[in-house]
Structure formats: structure tokens, C-alpha cells
Motif scaffolding. Structure first.
Motif, short mmCIF file in Angstrom:
data_model
loop_
_atom_site.label_atom_id
_atom_site.label_comp_id
_atom_site.label_asym_id
_atom_site.label_seq_id
_atom_site.Cartn_x
_atom_site.Cartn_y
_atom_site.Cartn_z
N GLU A 105 -17.07 -0.90 7.99
CA GLU A 105 -16.65 -0.09 6.83
C GLU A 105 -15.41 -0.73 6.17
O GLU A 105 -14.37 -0.10 6.00
CB GLU A 105 -16.36 1.36 7.25
N ALA A 106 -15.55 -2.00 5.82
CA ALA A 106 -14.39 -2.81 5.39
C ALA A 106 -13.76 -2.34 4.10
O ALA A 106 -12.63 -2.74 3.78
CB ALA A 106 -14.82 -4.27 5.25
N HIS A 107 -14.44 -1.49 3.31
CA HIS A 107 -13.81 -0.97 2.10
C HIS A 107 -12.55 -0.17 2.43
O HIS A 107 -11.68 0.00 1.58
CB HIS A 107 -14.80 -0.10 1.32
N CYS A 108 -12.45 0.33 3.68
CA CYS A 108 -11.25 1.07 4.09
C CYS A 108 -9.99 0.20 4.03
O CYS A 108 -8.89 0.72 3.84
CB CYS A 108 -11.42 1.62 5.50
N VAL A 109 -10.16 -1.11 4.21
CA VAL A 109 -9.02 -2.03 4.12
C VAL A 109 -8.34 -1.89 2.77
O VAL A 109 -7.10 -1.84 2.66
CB VAL A 109 -9.48 -3.48 4.35
N ASP A 110 -9.14 -1.82 1.71
CA ASP A 110 -8.59 -1.73 0.36
C ASP A 110 -8.23 -0.29 0.00
O ASP A 110 -7.19 -0.04 -0.60
CB ASP A 110 -9.62 -2.27 -0.64
N GLN A 111 -9.06 0.67 0.38
CA GLN A 111 -8.85 2.04 -0.05
C GLN A 111 -7.70 2.71 0.69
O GLN A 111 -7.03 3.58 0.15
CB GLN A 111 -10.13 2.85 0.14
N TRP A 112 -7.46 2.33 1.94
CA TRP A 112 -6.46 3.00 2.76
C TRP A 112 -5.30 2.11 3.17
O TRP A 112 -4.29 2.59 3.67
CB TRP A 112 -7.11 3.55 4.03
N GLY A 113 -5.44 0.80 2.98
CA GLY A 113 -4.51 -0.15 3.59
C GLY A 113 -3.09 -0.11 3.10
O GLY A 113 -2.20 -0.66 3.75
N ARG A 114 -2.84 0.53 1.95
CA ARG A 114 -1.47 0.54 1.43
C ARG A 114 -0.83 1.93 1.46
O ARG A 114 0.35 2.07 1.19
CB ARG A 114 -1.45 0.01 0.00
N ASP A 115 -1.62 2.96 1.76
CA ASP A 115 -1.02 4.29 1.74
C ASP A 115 -1.49 5.18 2.88
O ASP A 115 -0.77 5.44 3.82
CB ASP A 115 -1.26 4.97 0.38
N PHE A 116 -2.76 5.61 2.83
CA PHE A 116 -3.25 6.63 3.75
C PHE A 116 -3.21 6.16 5.21
O PHE A 116 -2.73 6.86 6.10
CB PHE A 116 -4.67 7.03 3.33
N ARG A 117 -3.72 4.97 5.46
CA ARG A 117 -3.71 4.40 6.82
C ARG A 117 -3.25 2.95 6.69
O ARG A 117 -4.04 2.02 6.60
CB ARG A 117 -5.10 4.49 7.46
#
Length: 439
Positions: A105-117
């Protein structure tokens, strides 16, 4: 690798992990997903395990002992596990020296990597501490811009990117302009369609508050539909609701209201209907969510409500949620501005898709892959297709989208479309019949 939901991405890293010596470390976004994949592997007698915060100290010690003896082939972890306070746990992970690092689920790297996680944004640092093993990253949803951001974040800008056609031709895509105060009634009508009885349906909502309001409205209309969200009870209660939807626990659940925290990576084959209460916050999210439908390859429907406006309540709500998420991120003012602009841009991209008077299927395909290319495949690819490709004819489906099929969805008719026979197939969609009935 970018490839549609249900197309075999998991096999693409599980098979090399089994065939190669050593450990494969899989970075996974959710405990539910870890548990499901490990259970499937153990059922096939493949030694796998996960380590997360739900385990007792004794159970963690047992699993680390198995790792130390080389008895595990696949280890599933959340990215936060590499940054826990326990120095001994970090040291034991560092000693594993995996053959691969897999980012599922590598899109999490971009979607969460700077804020949520934010730990998702530090995976290049993790890789370096583990001896810089090869990285395999997989997702069903990453447009061309996101692909480049993911590679940069993982520190593998020169990696090869494989993009498989994200089109799911068995899912009919229906944009439905509808005021917010009318959506509960329309959703109740859709969930009550006789042909859906015994099949699965999912209703995605943008927030827990919206989900609770919809649940109450459906209850007033005589429908009791459970709501899944990240704050629901404890981990056991959330897991139990997932199992009921999967049919692994009684009483089973066929219809569910959920935030996007639900369904990622779960293999539920017979979801016939996915409803979006409103547009998602990005094209990637929209595809990830409606991609839950029809994983068994049978005809399914995705209904996406919108209010037809570029500045309506739907967009305002998403912008407000984006602002709150960005404000919570501990970053510089410049990064904060850039993050917010990126999120606004993603919201606007989906809004344009919802309002466009053109084929949404074609637009989504071009978003992920660029314009269709007629370039002939390489000799090696043609040999692989000849040796391993399916010998049967590809299934063809009747319905494309609301634009191409001129869909008119009534409260009690899930659809009898009459296609305009004068209209050509300029969009290149895969319709083969003039009369279309999803039932």
C-alpha cells in the motif's frame, strides 16, 4: 508497481520471499491487513508473523526468537515499529538484515509520510540502517506525480516503475449529482435493491461524524447498517466487525458504512456495490475505495455522489479536513504551505472528474498512465505473455460510465440504460451491448 486491486500484487512479493534465502520485511499500514495476510500464509504452511503493539511482551519475545533462528520468511510491521522507544527491539530488528523490504500500500508513503504517520516518510532511513536491501513497493493507486514523490521519499529515484492498466472494466462508474440532505434516502433505496440481497455493499463517508449522521438517517428509514471507523471501540471490536463483513464471524454483515480506514488490502470478493457519500480527497483515494467492488471479476457498480459545484459543501468539508490534518503536522511554514496546496490540488482534481461531461473511466486511466500508447511490447514481454498469458478470451462487460451509457438511475431501478446508438465508442471503453442491466 502500480496495479489494480485484486490483480496479484501480493503474490509479486510473497513468491520471491519464499524462493529466496533470508527474511522479507513487509511494511504494512494496518494491523487488520497484517493479520489477514499472515493468516493466509500460515494456512499455506509458509512461516510468517507480525509484530505490533497489540502483542504482549512475552509474545513479542517468542516471535523475535523465531526470527533469530531463521524460522520466519515474511515479517509484517507498521513503519512506527522501527522507531519504538525500546532500544532492544530496534536493535533486534536491525540485526535481521532482510533480503527485501516490501512497502505494501505504498501510496501511504505520500499520503501520510509528512503529517498523519510521519514514520512513512522515514523509510529510506530505515532501509539504510537495515543494510540497504532492495525495495519493492506496491500500490493500486498512485498517479504519475505521486509515483515520483514515493520514489523520492524511499530514496530510490532510479527504480524501475511498472504501471499496469488500472481500469476495472467490470465496475460501472456512476456519478450522481445529489444534494447532501437527499443522499440518505437515495442510499437507502440502493441498499434495498432485491438483487443485492446476500451480496456485499460498502458506503464510504468522509468522516466519523458524517457516518454517524448517515447511520441514524438509515435507521429512521428502517435499515440498521454498522459503521466502521478508526475510533470504534477497541482493537478487538474493530477486528470483530471486519470478520463479520468477511463472513468469518456470526452474525455476518452484508452492508457497512465506513471511513477509508476500512477495506485497505482486504480480500472481499463479492462486493457488488460501493457508494461514495461524496467525492474522495484525491483520485488515488477514489480509485482505492471504489476498487473494493467486484474483486471476483463479476459486474459491480460504484456510485459517486456529488453536488455539481466547485465550491460546494463537499469540497469545503474536504478542504477543512485537509487544513486540520496539515495544521497537526510539525513542519516548517514553507512545508505547511506546500502540503496544503498539494491537498487542495488533489481535491480539485477529483471535483473536476465528478463534474466533467466526459468518460470518467478514460480520465482515471490517463491520470495514472498518461495518454494511451500504441507502442509494441518488447520481445521479452511478448514471450512471457505467450508462455503464461490466459488462453481464454477476456471477459467483456456492458457498462462503462454515466457519460458513455447515459445512465439514469431511479430510486427503484438499478438500472436499465438505453445507450444512444448514434454515439460512437470514441472513449475506447469496453461496451458491447446497447441494452444494459446490472441486475
Amino acid at each position: 508497481m502500480v496495479s489494480p486491486t485484486g490483480s496479484g500484487k501480493t503474490l509479486c512479493f510473497q513468491l520471491p520471499a519464499v524462493l529466496r534465502h533470508g527474511l522479507t520485511m513487509v511494511v504494512s499500514p494496518s494491523k487488520t491487513l497484517m493479520s489477514e495476510q499472515v493468516s493466509d500464509l500460515l494456512a499455506r504452511k509458509i512461516p510468517a508473523t507480525f509484530i505490533n503493539s497489540d502483542l504482549s511482551v512475552e509474545e513479542k519475545q517468542t516471535r523475535f526468537s523465531l526470527l533469530g533462528r531463521g524460522a520466519i520468511k515474511l515479517l509484517y510491521l507498521a513503519p512506527e515499529r522501527f522507531f519504538v522507544r525500546s532500544e532492544s527491539e530496534r536493535a533486534r530488528l536491525k540485526q535481521t538484515r532482510p533480503s527485501f523490504i516490501v512497502v505494501d500500500e505504498a501510496h501511504c508513503v505520500d499520503q501520510w509520510g509528512r503529517d498523519f504517520r510521519r514514520e512513512y516518510g522515514r523509510l529510506s532511513e530505515v532501509r539504510e540502517k537495515l543494510g540497504s536491501p532492495p525495495v519493492l513497493a506496491f500500490t493500486a493507486t498512485a498517479g504519475r506525480e505521486m509515483q515520483q514523490r514515493i520514489l523520492k521519499s524511499l530514496g530510490i529515484e532510479d527504480a524501475e516503475v511498472f504501471v499496469r492498466d488500472v481500469d476495472r472494466p467490470n465496475i460501472a462508474l456512476l456519478r450522481w449529482r445529489c444534494a447532501a440532505d437527499q443522499r440518505a434516502g437515495e442510499i437507502a433505496s440502493l441498499l434495498g435493491i432485491p438483487q443485492l440481497q446476500g451480496q456485499k455493499a460498502m458506503v464510504f463517508v468522509p468522516s466519523t461524524n458524517v457516518g454517524e449522521e448517515l447511520q441514524a438517517a438509515l435507521r429512521d428509514l428502517g435499515l440498521e447498517v454498522p459503521l466502521y471507523h478508526s475510533k470504534l471501540g477497541d482493537a478487538w471490536e474493530r477486528q470483530e466487525l471486519v470478520k463479520r463483513f468477511l463472513g468469518q464471524s456470526k452474525p455476518s454483515v452484508d452492508q457497512i458504512i465506513c471511513t477509508n480506514a476500512f477495506g485497505m488490502g482486504l480480500d472481499v470478493p463479492n462486493v457488488r456495490l460501493v457508494i461514495h457519500w461524496q467525492q474522495s480527497a484525491s483520485v488515488e483515494d477514489q480509485l482505492q475505495e471504489f476498487g473494493r467492488a467486484g474483486r471476483d471479476g463479476k459486474p459491480s457498480v460504484a456510485v459517486m455522489f456529488h453536488n455539481g459545484s466547485s465550491l460546494g459543501r463537499d469540497v469545503s468539508r474536504l478542504r477543512f479536513m485537509a487544513e486540520k490534518a496539515v495544521e497537526a503536522a510539525q513542519v516548517s511554514a514553507l512545508d505547511l504551505t506546500q502540503m496544503l496546496e498539494q491537498r487542495y490540488h488533489q481535491i480539485d482534481e477529483v471535483n473536476e472528474l465528478m463534474r466533467a461531461q466526459s468518460c470518467i473511466r478514460l480520465a482515471i486511466s490517463e491520470y495514472f498512465q498518461g495518454p494511451k500508447s500504441t507502442r509494441r511490447p518488447s520481445l521479452s514481454v511478448r514471450i512471457l505473455n505467450w508462455a503464461f498469458g490466459a488462453r481464454t478470451k477476456a471477459r467483456r462487460f456492458h457498462a462503462c460510465c454515466d457519460h458513455c451509457d447515459k445512465a439514469e438511475i431511479g430510486r427503484r431501478d438499478m438500472v436499465g440504460y438505453q445507450r444512444d446508438e448514434q454515439k460512437g465508442d470514441a472513449c475506447g471503453c469496453r461496451r458491447v451491448d446497447h441494452q444494459v442491466r446490472f441486475a
